[in-house]
Design a protein around this motif. Structure first.
Motif, PDB file in Angstrom:
ATOM      1  N   ASP A   1      -6.990  -4.889  -7.743  1.00  0.00           N
ATOM      2  CA  ASP A   1      -6.134  -5.550  -7.161  1.00  0.00           C
ATOM      3  C   ASP A   1      -6.297  -5.331  -5.555  1.00  0.00           C
ATOM      4  O   ASP A   1      -6.602  -4.249  -5.211  1.00  0.00           O
ATOM      5  CB  ASP A   1      -4.685  -5.573  -7.651  1.00  0.00           C
ATOM      6  CG  ASP A   1      -3.991  -4.377  -7.598  1.00  0.00           C
ATOM      7  OD1 ASP A   1      -3.933  -4.001  -6.258  1.00  0.00           O
ATOM      8  OD2 ASP A   1      -3.921  -3.669  -8.507  1.00  0.00           O
ATOM      9  N   VAL A   2      -5.767  -6.468  -4.896  1.00  0.00           N
ATOM     10  CA  VAL A   2      -6.222  -6.279  -3.328  1.00  0.00           C
ATOM     11  C   VAL A   2      -5.136  -6.714  -2.670  1.00  0.00           C
ATOM     12  O   VAL A   2      -4.228  -7.504  -2.843  1.00  0.00           O
ATOM     13  CB  VAL A   2      -7.269  -6.940  -2.746  1.00  0.00           C
ATOM     14  CG1 VAL A   2      -7.840  -7.043  -1.271  1.00  0.00           C
ATOM     15  CG2 VAL A   2      -8.642  -7.009  -3.494  1.00  0.00           C
ATOM     16  N   HIS A   3      -4.689  -5.890  -1.776  1.00  0.00           N
ATOM     17  CA  HIS A   3      -3.460  -6.093  -0.707  1.00  0.00           C
ATOM     18  C   HIS A   3      -3.918  -6.063   0.848  1.00  0.00           C
ATOM     19  O   HIS A   3      -4.720  -5.261   1.157  1.00  0.00           O
ATOM     20  CB  HIS A   3      -2.535  -4.850  -0.656  1.00  0.00           C
ATOM     21  CG  HIS A   3      -1.992  -4.258  -2.333  1.00  0.00           C
ATOM     22  ND1 HIS A   3      -0.609  -4.706  -2.481  1.00  0.00           N
ATOM     23  CD2 HIS A   3      -2.621  -3.881  -3.033  1.00  0.00           C
ATOM     24  CE1 HIS A   3      -0.645  -4.246  -3.965  1.00  0.00           C
ATOM     25  NE2 HIS A   3      -1.860  -3.684  -4.231  1.00  0.00           N
ATOM     26  N   HIS A   4      -3.556  -7.208   1.284  1.00  0.00           N
ATOM     27  CA  HIS A   4      -3.776  -7.489   2.830  1.00  0.00           C
ATOM     28  C   HIS A   4      -2.755  -6.974   3.580  1.00  0.00           C
ATOM     29  O   HIS A   4      -1.615  -7.020   3.306  1.00  0.00           O
ATOM     30  CB  HIS A   4      -4.513  -8.758   2.822  1.00  0.00           C
ATOM     31  CG  HIS A   4      -5.579  -9.356   2.034  1.00  0.00           C
ATOM     32  ND1 HIS A   4      -7.042  -8.997   2.341  1.00  0.00           N
ATOM     33  CD2 HIS A   4      -5.808 -10.117   0.930  1.00  0.00           C
ATOM     34  CE1 HIS A   4      -7.877  -9.499   1.487  1.00  0.00           C
ATOM     35  NE2 HIS A   4      -7.196  -9.877   0.664  1.00  0.00           N
ATOM     36  N   GLY A   5      -3.045  -7.059   5.155  1.00  0.00           N
ATOM     37  CA  GLY A   5      -1.775  -6.907   5.918  1.00  0.00           C
ATOM     38  C   GLY A   5      -1.440  -5.462   6.161  1.00  0.00           C
ATOM     39  O   GLY A   5      -0.264  -5.304   6.366  1.00  0.00           O
ATOM     40  N   MET A   6      -2.403  -4.463   5.648  1.00  0.00           N
ATOM     41  CA  MET A   6      -1.803  -3.105   5.704  1.00  0.00           C
ATOM     42  C   MET A   6      -2.387  -2.562   6.786  1.00  0.00           C
ATOM     43  O   MET A   6      -2.897  -1.363   6.851  1.00  0.00           O
ATOM     44  CB  MET A   6      -2.108  -2.528   4.380  1.00  0.00           C
ATOM     45  CG  MET A   6      -1.796  -3.296   3.037  1.00  0.00           C
ATOM     46  SD  MET A   6       0.170  -3.419   3.147  1.00  0.00           S
ATOM     47  CE  MET A   6       0.649  -1.738   2.708  1.00  0.00           C
ATOM     48  N   THR A   7      -2.622  -3.049   8.050  1.00  0.00           N
ATOM     49  CA  THR A   7      -3.397  -2.298   9.056  1.00  0.00           C
ATOM     50  C   THR A   7      -2.637  -1.037   9.415  1.00  0.00           C
ATOM     51  O   THR A   7      -1.547  -1.167   9.732  1.00  0.00           O
ATOM     52  CB  THR A   7      -3.563  -3.379  10.201  1.00  0.00           C
ATOM     53  OG1 THR A   7      -4.137  -4.204   9.780  1.00  0.00           O
ATOM     54  CG2 THR A   7      -4.148  -2.754  11.526  1.00  0.00           C
ATOM     55  N   GLY A   8      -3.370  -0.053   9.600  1.00  0.00           N
ATOM     56  CA  GLY A   8      -2.712   1.107  10.475  1.00  0.00           C
ATOM     57  C   GLY A   8      -2.114   2.099   9.096  1.00  0.00           C
ATOM     58  O   GLY A   8      -1.405   3.062   9.439  1.00  0.00           O
ATOM     59  N   ILE A   9      -2.352   1.758   7.916  1.00  0.00           N
ATOM     60  CA  ILE A   9      -1.840   2.484   6.959  1.00  0.00           C
ATOM     61  C   ILE A   9      -2.341   3.984   6.958  1.00  0.00           C
ATOM     62  O   ILE A   9      -3.349   3.947   7.132  1.00  0.00           O
ATOM     63  CB  ILE A   9      -2.059   1.790   5.383  1.00  0.00           C
ATOM     64  CG1 ILE A   9      -1.049   2.692   4.573  1.00  0.00           C
ATOM     65  CG2 ILE A   9      -3.311   1.899   4.957  1.00  0.00           C
ATOM     66  CD1 ILE A   9      -1.008   1.978   3.012  1.00  0.00           C
ATOM     67  N   THR A  10      -1.360   4.920   6.794  1.00  0.00           N
ATOM     68  CA  THR A  10      -1.770   6.118   6.501  1.00  0.00           C
ATOM     69  C   THR A  10      -2.033   6.871   5.185  1.00  0.00           C
ATOM     70  O   THR A  10      -1.530   5.964   4.248  1.00  0.00           O
ATOM     71  CB  THR A  10      -0.537   7.192   7.319  1.00  0.00           C
ATOM     72  OG1 THR A  10       0.561   7.088   6.301  1.00  0.00           O
ATOM     73  CG2 THR A  10      -0.347   6.851   8.707  1.00  0.00           C
ATOM     74  N   GLY A  11      -2.764   7.849   5.145  1.00  0.00           N
ATOM     75  CA  GLY A  11      -3.029   8.511   3.737  1.00  0.00           C
ATOM     76  C   GLY A  11      -1.514   8.867   2.990  1.00  0.00           C
ATOM     77  O   GLY A  11      -1.501   8.723   1.991  1.00  0.00           O
ATOM     78  N   GLU A  12      -0.506   9.298   3.857  1.00  0.00           N
ATOM     79  CA  GLU A  12       0.685   9.522   3.302  1.00  0.00           C
ATOM     80  C   GLU A  12       1.484   8.303   2.775  1.00  0.00           C
ATOM     81  O   GLU A  12       1.915   8.040   1.551  1.00  0.00           O
ATOM     82  CB  GLU A  12       1.640  10.442   4.206  1.00  0.00           C
ATOM     83  CG  GLU A  12       2.918  10.880   3.679  1.00  0.00           C
ATOM     84  CD  GLU A  12       2.573  11.746   2.510  1.00  0.00           C
ATOM     85  OE1 GLU A  12       3.505  11.818   1.755  1.00  0.00           O
ATOM     86  OE2 GLU A  12       1.788  12.584   2.556  1.00  0.00           O
TER      87      GLU A  12
END
Length: 82
Positions: free
Chosen positions: A6-17
């Motif tokens: 599955d794919v999630h868009h709009g997650m620009t800037g997500i961190t590893g945490e």
């Protein structure tokens, strides 16, 4: 059981945490739908997350993601794997 990506868009800037927290939220409830989330990847620059799972169907995957607060934009069944 089938495999799904599955794919999630709009997650620009997500961190590893943040990715770890989102994945943990899925893992905490996955058995309620018979889903096993195997791995998650993210590209913070592109804002895309990919999740690999095994599940009875795509609807079960989506229900877990919705309940965890991050519904998938796309879910693809992977009928051929090696």
């Amino acid at each position: 059981m089938a495999k799904f990506m599955d794919v999630h868009h709009g997650m620009t800037g997500i961190t590893g945490e943040q990715l770890k927290q989102a994945h943990a939220a899925d893992l905490a409830i996955q058995t309620e739908e018979g889903v096993t989330f195997e791995h998650a990847w993210a590209d913070p620059d592109e804002g895309v997350i990919y999740c690999l799972s095994e599940a009875p169907d795509a609807d079960a995957v989506q229900r877990i993601h919705q309940r965890a607060g991050h519904p998938a934009d796309e879910i693809h069944r992977l009928p051929l794997t090696v």
